[in-house]
Scaffold this active site. Structure first.
Site, PDB file in Angstrom:
ATOM      1  N   GLY A 188       0.780  -1.226   0.000  1.00 26.27           N
ATOM      2  CA  GLY A 188       0.000   0.000   0.000  1.00 26.27           C
ATOM      3  C   GLY A 188       0.813   1.277   0.000  1.00 26.27           C
ATOM      4  N   ASP A 276      -9.447  -7.114   1.286  1.00 24.35           N
ATOM      5  CA  ASP A 276      -8.159  -7.484   1.888  1.00 24.35           C
ATOM      6  C   ASP A 276      -8.361  -7.536   3.399  1.00 24.35           C
ATOM      7  OD1 ASP A 276      -5.563  -8.235   1.992  1.00 24.35           O
ATOM      8  OD2 ASP A 276      -4.704  -6.271   1.544  1.00 24.35           O
ATOM      9  N   LYS A 308      -2.887   0.944   3.865  1.00 22.38           N
ATOM     10  CA  LYS A 308      -3.869  -0.120   4.107  1.00 22.38           C
ATOM     11  C   LYS A 308      -4.383  -0.064   5.538  1.00 22.38           C
ATOM     12  CE  LYS A 308      -2.583  -3.715   0.776  1.00 22.38           C
ATOM     13  NZ  LYS A 308      -2.130  -5.118   0.621  1.00 22.38           N
TER      14      LYS A 308
END
Length: 525
Positions: A188, A276, A308
């Site tokens: 990320g 995710d 993230k």
């Protein structure tokens, strides 16, 4: 163009067809193609999207059936396979193949219980993962499993069951050494190429660090994409093993290693859905590391408003889940929480990131200091897996290895062993078209949006075009004047340059404000 069939009965007396390679990338899904007038299709009562079993040369694969009417795709005496399926079957075009309806996946009742919100057992997850790895699930069934695990959120025992099952399907490596170390970031953060610095530092110290990495799926570059600028990353497994034993490390693509193959299938569903979940993330990462023979793992969890993980409480919960599951799997883990508020280094895109990595290794005056410092701290923590290194001494050892040139020497040895490619960090082969994005007013950079800069870099063509991407000129906390360039965008084609320019006009990814609005983030380093 293929010749049209002379008749519609095509199959021979043994109900065999001729193999045809259909040049379609179906991304991790095996797809078979039969002509609607094929005698076998009519006789067996197949239907579109049904699972079929294809056999040739003693090998078999499972695939989803697509039915076609155009003989230019497949003729009546042919069975077509998508690119992935053709590669897995391993037979030549024109080779006789047989096709039959596949047996239904035995784990479907367990899938239905998970969809209903039930907690599954270790045996349930083992059955589901085995069927997924064997491509017995359709895309619809895979999606149902991923969504059910995301919505119901797996408890920590279920996460262990899933992780352990995934690690046991496919190849499991044993390097016959201890410790075998690895480093992973949950992702990320653009430009975060610390692995390409950590591996040569740790390998130069003498620890075994066989690093297999992924290619980018939704990011502007993965570690494998960036390493491919410098050397080949796809090689036979035997050659990779020899490189690791000789040089104590590697930086290669893991796509051909058959480690936790069920994870690759699940990712093909998770990515388009942007799912995710913590449990699935833990299972994905730890199953691959255990299957790869790692005994010790350093895990990087960046925290930031466009990372993230957005908050410290969320990071701490994720750390505890990783530590629990890793402990159950016999993997020693050190989880570090790092600053993920902005890209690491200056470049976003394969060539730009390779430039940054090589400059750090060369102790170049223009090397990005944030990439250097973060890599040294991560490498230092990894070195402390060595029982002969005292806690707290790792950073100094890592810095000495880097400053002395030993890390550069080891990296060059790995690059040469993997198949060196010409690359000059002083004159990197950047895409020829470029434009700059300027500060609309004077102020302090108080925010950088990782997601938006990644979108801009991908719009410009990265990672498909290695020289495309974003070159950052200003970082967080720096003061800028009105009209000062914030970053430069490189693209290989006018269309991609226009896409990137449009993305920048929608949002530059930079937020300017007063210096007092910028404050340090309280992370481990």
């Amino acid at each position: 163009m293929k010749k049209s069939p002379a008749n519609a009965t095509g199959a021979d007396s043994n109900n065999q067809l001729r193999l045809c390679r259909v040049g379609i990338d179906t991304y991790r899904e095996n797809v078979a193609y039969l002509h609607r007038d094929c005698a076998i299709y009519r006789a067996e009562g197949f239907q579109a999207l049904a699972k079929v079993e294809v056999r040739a040369n003693g090998r078999r694969i499972l695939a989803s059936l697509n039915v076609v009417d155009d003989p230019r795709i497949v003729e009546c005496n042919q069975l077509g396979l998508s690119e992935d399926a053709f590669a897995q079957l391993g037979a030549e075009e024109g080779h006789p193949v047989s096709v039959s309806p596949a047996e239904p996946a035995t784990s479907i009742p367990a899938l239905h219980r998970k969809i209903a919100g039930e907690r599954l057992s270790r045996a349930d997850f083992a059955g589901i993962v085995q069927d997924i790895a064997e491509h017995r699930y359709s895309k619809i069934e895979l999606t149902a499993f991923v969504v059910a695990c995301n919505q119901g959120e797996l408890d920590r025992e279920e996460v262990f069951f899933l992780s352990d099952a995934m690690s046991r399907v496919g190849r499991r490596l044993d390097w016959q050494e201890h410790p075998v170390v690895d480093k992973h970031c949950i992702g990320g953060i653009p430009g975060n190429r610390t692995s390409m610095l950590v591996v040569p530092i740790v390998a130069a110290h003498g620890m075994l660090c066989p690093k297999t990495s992924s290619r980018a799926i939704t990011s502007p570059a993965g570690t494998a994409d960036t390493m491919e600028v410098l050397a080949q990353v796809e090689m036979p497994f035997e050659q990779l093993t020899e490189i690791v034993h000789r040089h104590r490390g590697c930086l290669a693509w893991g796509g051909t290693s058959d480690l936790s193959p069920a994870d690759d299938v699940l990712i093909s569903v998770e990515r388009p859905l942007s799912i995710d979940s913590p449990g699935q993330m833990v299972a994905s990462i730890l199953s691959k590391k255990v299957a790869a023979g790692s005994t010790h793992l350093l895990l990087d969890i960046p925290v930031g408003p466009s990372a993230k993980v957005r908050s410290m409480p969320e990071a701490q919960r994720l750390r505890k889940l990783f530590e629990f599951v890793a402990g159950r799997m016999g993997l020693t883990i050190d989880v570090v929480i790092t600053d993920g508020r902005q890209p690491i280094g200056s470049g976003i895109g394969p060539v730009l990131e390779a430039r940054d990595v090589m400059r750090v290794l060369m102790n170049h005056p223009e090397a990005p200091n944030d990439l250097r410092q973060k890599s040294l701290r991560l490498a230092g923590r990894m070195l402390e897996f060595d029982p002969d290194v005292r806690g707290g001494d790792g950073f100094g050892i890592a810095r000495d290895i880097l400053d002395s040139g030993r890390a550069l020497e080891r990296m060059r040895a790995i690059i040469e062993a993997q198949g060196m490619r010409d690359f000059d960090p002083e004159n990197p082969p950047l895409a020829a078209l470029a434009f700059e994005v300027h500060a609309p007013a004077a102020g302090c950079v108080i925010g950088i949006d990782n997601l938006q800069l990644a979108r801009i870099a991908r719009s410009a063509g990265a990672p498909r075009s290695q020289g495309s991407g974003v070159d950052l000129l200003v970082k967080l906390g720096e003061n800028v004047t009105a009209g000062q360039p914030l970053y430069r965008v490189h693209a290989a084609y006018p269309t991609e340059l226009a896409f990137a320019r449009a993305a920048c006009e929608r949002a530059s990814g930079y937020t300017l404000g007063e210096r007092g609005e910028f404050s340090p983030l309280n992370v481990e380093f």
